[in-house]
Design a protein around this motif. Sequence first.
Motif, mmCIF file in Angstrom:
data_model
loop_
_atom_site.group_PDB
_atom_site.id
_atom_site.type_symbol
_atom_site.label_atom_id
_atom_site.label_comp_id
_atom_site.label_asym_id
_atom_site.label_seq_id
_atom_site.Cartn_x
_atom_site.Cartn_y
_atom_site.Cartn_z
ATOM 1 N N ALA A 118 0.842 -1.204 0.000
ATOM 2 C CA ALA A 118 0.000 0.000 0.000
ATOM 3 C C ALA A 118 0.868 1.242 0.000
ATOM 4 C CB ALA A 118 -0.911 0.008 1.226
ATOM 5 N N ARG A 119 0.484 2.229 -0.820
ATOM 6 C CA ARG A 119 1.141 3.538 -0.766
ATOM 7 C C ARG A 119 0.747 4.242 0.528
ATOM 8 N NH1 ARG A 119 0.201 6.017 -6.578
ATOM 9 N NH2 ARG A 119 -1.401 7.071 -5.403
ATOM 10 N N SER A 120 1.552 5.214 0.931
ATOM 11 C CA SER A 120 1.341 5.867 2.221
ATOM 12 C C SER A 120 0.009 6.596 2.304
ATOM 13 C CB SER A 120 2.479 6.849 2.506
ATOM 14 O OG SER A 120 2.590 7.806 1.470
ATOM 15 N N ASP A 121 -0.546 7.028 1.147
ATOM 16 C CA ASP A 121 -1.850 7.691 1.188
ATOM 17 C C ASP A 121 -3.003 6.697 1.272
ATOM 18 O OD1 ASP A 121 -1.861 6.605 -1.359
ATOM 19 O OD2 ASP A 121 -1.999 8.521 -2.409
ATOM 20 N N GLY A 122 -2.691 5.399 1.155
ATOM 21 C CA GLY A 122 -3.718 4.366 1.268
ATOM 22 C C GLY A 122 -4.625 4.241 0.067
ATOM 23 N N ARG A 123 -4.403 5.055 -0.967
ATOM 24 C CA ARG A 123 -5.336 5.084 -2.082
ATOM 25 C C ARG A 123 -4.949 4.160 -3.230
ATOM 26 N NH1 ARG A 123 -9.548 5.208 -1.394
ATOM 27 N NH2 ARG A 123 -10.086 5.989 -3.455
ATOM 28 N N ARG A 124 -3.798 3.514 -3.154
ATOM 29 C CA ARG A 124 -3.390 2.567 -4.196
ATOM 30 C C ARG A 124 -2.714 1.389 -3.506
ATOM 31 N NH1 ARG A 124 -3.313 3.137 -9.747
ATOM 32 N NH2 ARG A 124 -1.752 1.993 -10.959
ATOM 33 N N VAL A 125 -3.235 0.195 -3.751
ATOM 34 C CA VAL A 125 -2.784 -0.996 -3.040
ATOM 35 C C VAL A 125 -2.544 -2.126 -4.036
ATOM 36 C CG1 VAL A 125 -4.049 -0.332 -0.952
ATOM 37 C CG2 VAL A 125 -5.144 -1.834 -2.644
ATOM 38 N N ALA A 126 -1.925 -3.196 -3.544
ATOM 39 C CA ALA A 126 -1.664 -4.341 -4.418
ATOM 40 C C ALA A 126 -1.649 -5.626 -3.607
ATOM 41 C CB ALA A 126 -0.338 -4.177 -5.153
ATOM 42 N N ALA A 127 -2.065 -6.707 -4.247
ATOM 43 C CA ALA A 127 -1.946 -8.061 -3.710
ATOM 44 C C ALA A 127 -1.108 -8.854 -4.703
ATOM 45 C CB ALA A 127 -3.319 -8.702 -3.540
ATOM 46 N N VAL A 128 -0.098 -9.578 -4.202
ATOM 47 C CA VAL A 128 0.861 -10.259 -5.065
ATOM 48 C C VAL A 128 1.047 -11.704 -4.628
ATOM 49 C CG1 VAL A 128 3.230 -10.243 -5.948
ATOM 50 C CG2 VAL A 128 2.076 -8.070 -5.432
ATOM 51 N N HIS A 129 1.061 -12.601 -5.614
ATOM 52 C CA HIS A 129 1.344 -14.019 -5.402
ATOM 53 C C HIS A 129 2.789 -14.256 -5.818
ATOM 54 C CE1 HIS A 129 1.424 -18.105 -7.504
ATOM 55 N NE2 HIS A 129 1.286 -18.420 -6.234
ATOM 56 N N LEU B 223 2.565 0.520 -8.592
ATOM 57 C CA LEU B 223 2.024 1.309 -7.481
ATOM 58 C C LEU B 223 2.399 2.780 -7.622
ATOM 59 C CD1 LEU B 223 2.528 -0.914 -4.309
ATOM 60 C CD2 LEU B 223 0.361 -0.061 -5.207
ATOM 61 N N GLY B 224 3.492 3.047 -8.289
ATOM 62 C CA GLY B 224 3.905 4.423 -8.511
ATOM 63 C C GLY B 224 4.760 4.960 -7.385
ATOM 64 N N PRO B 225 5.225 6.211 -7.537
ATOM 65 C CA PRO B 225 6.140 6.799 -6.548
ATOM 66 C C PRO B 225 5.452 7.049 -5.218
ATOM 67 C CG PRO B 225 5.443 8.445 -8.138
ATOM 68 C CD PRO B 225 4.925 7.139 -8.644
ATOM 69 N N GLY B 226 6.275 7.081 -4.173
ATOM 70 C CA GLY B 226 5.756 7.325 -2.837
ATOM 71 C C GLY B 226 6.219 6.270 -1.869
ATOM 72 N N ARG B 227 6.048 6.521 -0.594
ATOM 73 C CA ARG B 227 6.446 5.563 0.427
ATOM 74 C C ARG B 227 5.470 4.382 0.427
ATOM 75 N NH1 ARG B 227 6.616 7.355 6.649
ATOM 76 N NH2 ARG B 227 4.381 7.376 6.219
ATOM 77 N N ILE B 228 6.017 3.179 0.495
ATOM 78 C CA ILE B 228 5.215 1.962 0.428
ATOM 79 C C ILE B 228 5.333 1.183 1.738
ATOM 80 C CG2 ILE B 228 4.833 -0.219 -0.795
ATOM 81 C CD1 ILE B 228 4.298 2.196 -2.531
ATOM 82 N N ALA B 229 4.220 0.652 2.205
ATOM 83 C CA ALA B 229 4.206 -0.299 3.328
ATOM 84 C C ALA B 229 3.875 -1.670 2.769
ATOM 85 C CB ALA B 229 3.181 0.113 4.373
ATOM 86 N N ALA B 230 4.502 -2.698 3.324
ATOM 87 C CA ALA B 230 4.312 -4.062 2.826
ATOM 88 C C ALA B 230 4.052 -5.017 3.980
ATOM 89 C CB ALA B 230 5.537 -4.522 2.047
ATOM 90 N N ALA B 231 3.312 -6.065 3.666
ATOM 91 C CA ALA B 231 3.081 -7.143 4.629
ATOM 92 C C ALA B 231 3.276 -8.473 3.912
ATOM 93 C CB ALA B 231 1.676 -7.054 5.213
ATOM 94 N N LEU B 232 4.128 -9.328 4.471
ATOM 95 C CA LEU B 232 4.395 -10.657 3.927
ATOM 96 C C LEU B 232 3.688 -11.679 4.803
ATOM 97 C CD1 LEU B 232 8.241 -10.370 3.258
ATOM 98 C CD2 LEU B 232 6.361 -9.839 1.708
ATOM 99 N N ALA C 44 13.216 -4.482 -0.289
ATOM 100 C CA ALA C 44 14.267 -3.542 0.112
ATOM 101 C C ALA C 44 14.938 -2.928 -1.107
ATOM 102 C CB ALA C 44 15.297 -4.258 0.989
ATOM 103 N N ALA C 45 15.182 -3.740 -2.137
ATOM 104 C CA ALA C 45 15.797 -3.230 -3.361
ATOM 105 C C ALA C 45 14.899 -2.206 -4.046
ATOM 106 C CB ALA C 45 16.096 -4.377 -4.313
ATOM 107 N N GLY C 46 13.573 -2.336 -3.837
ATOM 108 C CA GLY C 46 12.620 -1.401 -4.413
ATOM 109 C C GLY C 46 12.363 -0.192 -3.535
ATOM 110 N N GLY C 47 13.132 -0.054 -2.450
ATOM 111 C CA GLY C 47 13.008 1.114 -1.582
ATOM 112 C C GLY C 47 11.973 0.991 -0.490
ATOM 113 N N VAL C 48 11.426 -0.202 -0.282
ATOM 114 C CA VAL C 48 10.407 -0.390 0.754
ATOM 115 C C VAL C 48 11.098 -0.644 2.094
ATOM 116 C CG1 VAL C 48 8.412 -1.732 1.511
ATOM 117 C CG2 VAL C 48 8.811 -1.335 -0.941
ATOM 118 N N ARG C 49 10.845 0.227 3.052
ATOM 119 C CA ARG C 49 11.473 0.109 4.371
ATOM 120 C C ARG C 49 10.496 -0.308 5.459
ATOM 121 N NH1 ARG C 49 14.875 -0.087 1.335
ATOM 122 N NH2 ARG C 49 16.579 1.380 0.883
ATOM 123 N N LEU C 50 9.221 -0.163 5.191
ATOM 124 C CA LEU C 50 8.201 -0.519 6.181
ATOM 125 C C LEU C 50 7.619 -1.878 5.817
ATOM 126 C CD1 LEU C 50 6.383 2.936 6.373
ATOM 127 C CD2 LEU C 50 8.089 2.029 7.957
#
Length: 258
Positions: free
Chosen positions: A115-126, A144-153, A202-208
């Motif tokens: 999910a982007r930090s604004d919560g308005r664009r999300v993704a589910a990935v297999h 997802l486009g530019p911006g801070r991303i949060a991820a859950a595995l 991490a390589a894609g810049g996701v820190r959260l």
Amino acid sequence: MLERFQDEDGFVGYRSPLLTAQGIPHLFTTRIGGRGRHELDLGRLDPRQMERVARAAGLAGARLVSVEQVHGARVLVVPRDALPGLAQEADGLVSERDDVLVGVHVADCVPVLLARSDGRRVAAVHAGWRGLVAGVIPRALELLGPGRIAAALGPCLSRAHFEVGPEVVAAFAHAGLGAAIHERAGLRAQIDLGAAAAQQLAAGGVRLVDRSDRCTYAHDQEFYSYRRDVTHGGRGHTGRLAALIAAAPERRAPRRST
């Protein structure tokens, strides 16, 4: 770390504190569907079970949307005014809709919610091993486009239960995922799927990133596992777990009184 929850009816699932803090409806399911519905199989849901899952994800009444997964790197963007057909082939869905839960089905592969930090664009990935090597996570991040991303595995097959042959080792090394390979003298190598997914994030810049510590193979009371039930267990099939997500509800400015 993902948080386990169980409601008053005995339904069990997992949620990400990062995504919850952003107000994003989401859910990682287990095989435990509550009283009278112990075996919850996302591959065989009836309408009542679909509604139960949507409520557990925090979006009662939402439609659950998925596609035909093929262990590749194709990711579809869900249009604002239409939904993809179940026959469409992809291994990820990107969405801005807050009335639909997009999701993926898994039974050992890594389920990834973004999910982007604004919560308005999300993704589910297999992200199975083939999808990781093909780059399905980087492709989803790109869409997802530019911006801070949060991820859950979500829960997946652990390193201890994923022994592989030399062709898989070579594929991971070629894809730059050598850190996930664990060679063992005189034994087959092991691959850490969760670590490979985290490396690509991490390589894609996701820190959260929230990660699960659960193994689908080892924790058989909670999860289905293709490798445990079919590959090693000799069964004809196993059930499917799901990872579901929707965009955060749009915040509308309050009307001014006149």
